[in-house]
Write a protein that holds these residues in place. Structure first.
Motif, PDB file in Angstrom:
ATOM      1  N   PHE A 299      50.461  56.387  59.165  1.00  0.00           N
ATOM      2  CA  PHE A 299      49.022  56.133  59.101  1.00  0.00           C
ATOM      3  C   PHE A 299      48.379  57.174  58.200  1.00  0.00           C
ATOM      4  CE2 PHE A 299      44.774  57.176  61.157  1.00  0.00           C
ATOM      5  CZ  PHE A 299      44.077  56.239  60.396  1.00  0.00           C
ATOM      6  N   ILE A 300      47.760  56.729  57.111  1.00  0.00           N
ATOM      7  CA  ILE A 300      47.026  57.614  56.215  1.00  0.00           C
ATOM      8  C   ILE A 300      45.573  57.627  56.653  1.00  0.00           C
ATOM      9  CG2 ILE A 300      46.369  58.091  53.838  1.00  0.00           C
ATOM     10  CD1 ILE A 300      48.834  56.576  52.917  1.00  0.00           C
ATOM     11  N   ASP A 301      45.152  58.725  57.235  1.00  0.00           N
ATOM     12  CA  ASP A 301      43.794  58.852  57.752  1.00  0.00           C
ATOM     13  C   ASP A 301      42.814  59.142  56.608  1.00  0.00           C
ATOM     14  OD1 ASP A 301      41.832  58.902  59.675  1.00  0.00           O
ATOM     15  OD2 ASP A 301      42.251  60.962  60.328  1.00  0.00           O
TER      16      ASP A 301
ATOM     17  N   ASN B 104      41.975  64.107  65.376  1.00  0.00           N
ATOM     18  CA  ASN B 104      42.706  62.847  65.201  1.00  0.00           C
ATOM     19  C   ASN B 104      44.200  63.030  65.444  1.00  0.00           C
ATOM     20  OD1 ASN B 104      40.329  61.573  64.663  1.00  0.00           O
ATOM     21  ND2 ASN B 104      40.740  61.165  62.504  1.00  0.00           N
ATOM     22  N   VAL B 105      44.721  64.199  65.072  1.00  0.00           N
ATOM     23  CA  VAL B 105      46.127  64.487  65.379  1.00  0.00           C
ATOM     24  C   VAL B 105      46.338  64.474  66.887  1.00  0.00           C
ATOM     25  CG1 VAL B 105      47.996  66.179  65.228  1.00  0.00           C
ATOM     26  CG2 VAL B 105      46.465  65.840  63.276  1.00  0.00           C
TER      27      VAL B 105
ATOM     28  N   ILE C  39      51.210  60.464  61.304  1.00  0.00           N
ATOM     29  CA  ILE C  39      49.817  60.467  60.860  1.00  0.00           C
ATOM     30  C   ILE C  39      49.665  61.515  59.763  1.00  0.00           C
ATOM     31  CG2 ILE C  39      49.150  62.054  62.735  1.00  0.00           C
ATOM     32  CD1 ILE C  39      46.336  60.811  62.635  1.00  0.00           C
ATOM     33  N   ILE C  40      48.990  61.137  58.674  1.00  0.00           N
ATOM     34  CA  ILE C  40      48.691  62.062  57.586  1.00  0.00           C
ATOM     35  C   ILE C  40      47.189  62.309  57.629  1.00  0.00           C
ATOM     36  CG2 ILE C  40      49.060  62.573  55.147  1.00  0.00           C
ATOM     37  CD1 ILE C  40      51.596  61.720  56.746  1.00  0.00           C
TER      38      ILE C  40
ATOM     39  N   ASP D 115      39.794  50.233  60.047  1.00  0.00           N
ATOM     40  CA  ASP D 115      38.475  50.863  59.983  1.00  0.00           C
ATOM     41  C   ASP D 115      38.472  52.278  60.530  1.00  0.00           C
ATOM     42  OD1 ASP D 115      37.330  48.614  58.841  1.00  0.00           O
ATOM     43  OD2 ASP D 115      36.802  47.727  60.780  1.00  0.00           O
ATOM     44  N   ASP D 116      39.402  52.552  61.475  1.00  0.00           N
ATOM     45  CA  ASP D 116      39.384  53.879  62.098  1.00  0.00           C
ATOM     46  C   ASP D 116      40.725  54.165  62.772  1.00  0.00           C
ATOM     47  OD1 ASP D 116      39.358  52.354  64.492  1.00  0.00           O
ATOM     48  OD2 ASP D 116      37.171  52.469  64.638  1.00  0.00           O
TER      49      ASP D 116
END
Length: 418
Positions: free
Chosen positions: A233-235, A352-353, A345-346, A325-326
């Motif tokens: 997942f690219i945040d 968010n992590v 996750i990036i 979207d999020d």
């Protein structure tokens, strides 16, 4: 020897060997692993000759390149297998480890220690390196192993097991500690899955179809390893160069293995700025992109992803691209379609992590790193026997400790229960 006779005869040999093997010292087991490693190197040409037969049969059947890569052996790969055995010999032996001890009010002293499981049934597809990895891990932990590989690697597996048994004949470990079921028919496999009392646990390693077949048909306990429908997942706050490099590594470094990613999930705001760079980088690496309908207008020449794509383990240079979207939408997608294997996750957002680590259900979670590190050797476990995606007994890369059970030793001085 008929199929049934081979099946039962070798199971009994493994069971008898397991009783002797459990009493062998750490030194004897480690020495045997080093002897096997040496034999693999000196007999590499024999193994490669057998592997060439399997490779030719696979090509005649039209097997794709990613599966051919799994099957192929050369001197470099055989040397890597030998190196893994030597590394395994250098690792601490978990057998006999004292996990806990305590004394009860009545004076009973209780100690909990690690012991071998007994006989481990290994069911796997292609990848003849698994034959060596499974044998080494089982021998190190005092377990006999009964191998049931696939027909695609039969000649390779026969050659490897012959080398292992030849090496064992020069050591105190029983030659019968490693057995290979050469009858690869489905009927015999079904009987293999029901050898209660002879095999203690089954470990399937391969496609989702194989794993589900073993789970559904076995009457023996199964240590479930999972297919790898993994995601990055690219945040929104991800550094573009880092994110693209991680996605490329996680998809292309070795596409045919279970810890490669199959879907990249991208925050819409990041994609607006850097999405074209990501798609270009994937296409430059010869990866076929199947894209979210939300971005089809930007990339009309690309294939639109379907519901099936989100759930597919391609094991090839194909990737699905999902726009969200999020973070919450990303987590929901992963938990719906993921196989509880490895997820990454990036992001530069520490909150968010924390949310990703708390709410994503998988054996192994990453922050700003490739999923390709979900591996026993990369974790420092030595060779692994598989990646467990279940929640009982063992989860994640299964190294030595995952191949042990426990025993309670209770010391008294005449206590009886009132």
């Amino acid at each position: 020897m008929t199929s049934v006779n081979e099946l039962i005869h070798k199971a009994h040999l493994a069971r008898q060997a397991s009783q002797t093997l459990a009493a062998r010292s750490t030194f004897e087991k480690n020495d045997a692993l080093r002897v096997i490693a040496a034999h693999l190197r000196t007999q590499a040409a024999t193994i490669i000759s057998a592997n060439l037969i399997d490779m030719e049969h696979a090509r005649q059947k039209g097997v794709n390149d990613s599966l051919l890569d799994r099957l192929m052996l050369n001197e470099e790969r055989i040397n890597a297998m030998a190196n893994a055995l030597e590394h395994l010999a250098d690792l601490p032996d978990p057998i006999g480890d004292e996990l806990e001890n305590w004394t009860r009010p009545n004076g009973l002293h209780i100690k909990k220690i690690r012991v071998p499981i007994g006989v481990i049934g290994m069911v796997y597809e292609a990848r003849p390196n698994v034959t060596v990895d499974a044998s080494g891990l089982c021998l190190k932990t005092g377990n006999a192993v009964y191998l049931r590989g696939s027909g695609s690697a039969l000649e390779s597996n026969k050659a490897i097991v012959s080398v292992i048994q030849s090496a064992l004949s020069t050591t105190p470990l029983p030659v019968e500690s490693v057995q290979l079921l050469e009858d690869i028919s489905h009927e015999t496999a079904n009987q293999f899955f029901r050898l209660n009392g002879l095999i203690d646990v089954l470990i399937p390693r391969g496609s989702s179809r194989l794993i589900q077949t073993v789970i559904q048909q076995a009457s023996i306990p199964v240590l479930e390893t999972g297919a790898g429908n993994c995601h990055v997942f690219i945040d929104e706050t991800a550094k573009p160069e880092m994110a693209i490099n991680i996605v490329l590594n996680a998809k292309t470094q070795r596409p045919s293995v279970c810890n490669t990613i199959e879907t990249v999930i991208v925050h819409k705001n990041w994609f607006e700025k850097f999405g074209a760079r990501l798609i270009d980088a994937l296409q430059a690496a010869q990866v076929t992109c199947r894209i979210d309908p939300r971005i089809v207008d930007q990339f009309p020449d690309l294939i639109v992803a379907t519901e099936e794509d989100w759930a597919t383990e391609y094991l090839d240079k194909i990737i699905a691209v999902k726009i969200v979207d999020d973070l919450q939408e990303a987590i929901q997608h992963i938990n719906k379609y993921g196989t509880k294997h490895s997820e990454s996750i990036i992001t530069e957002n520490v909150q968010n992590v924390a949310s990703f680590f708390q709410f994503v259900d998988a054996s192994t979670l990453y922050h700003n790193a490739s999923t390709r590190f979900t591996d026993g050797e990369e974790f420092g476990f030595g060779a692994e026997i598989g990646i467990s995606t279940q929640k009982l007994h063992a989860r994640g890369p299964m190294g030595l400790s995952a191949l042990t059970s426990i025993k309670y030793l209770v010391e008294g001085n005449g206590q009886i229960r009132p």
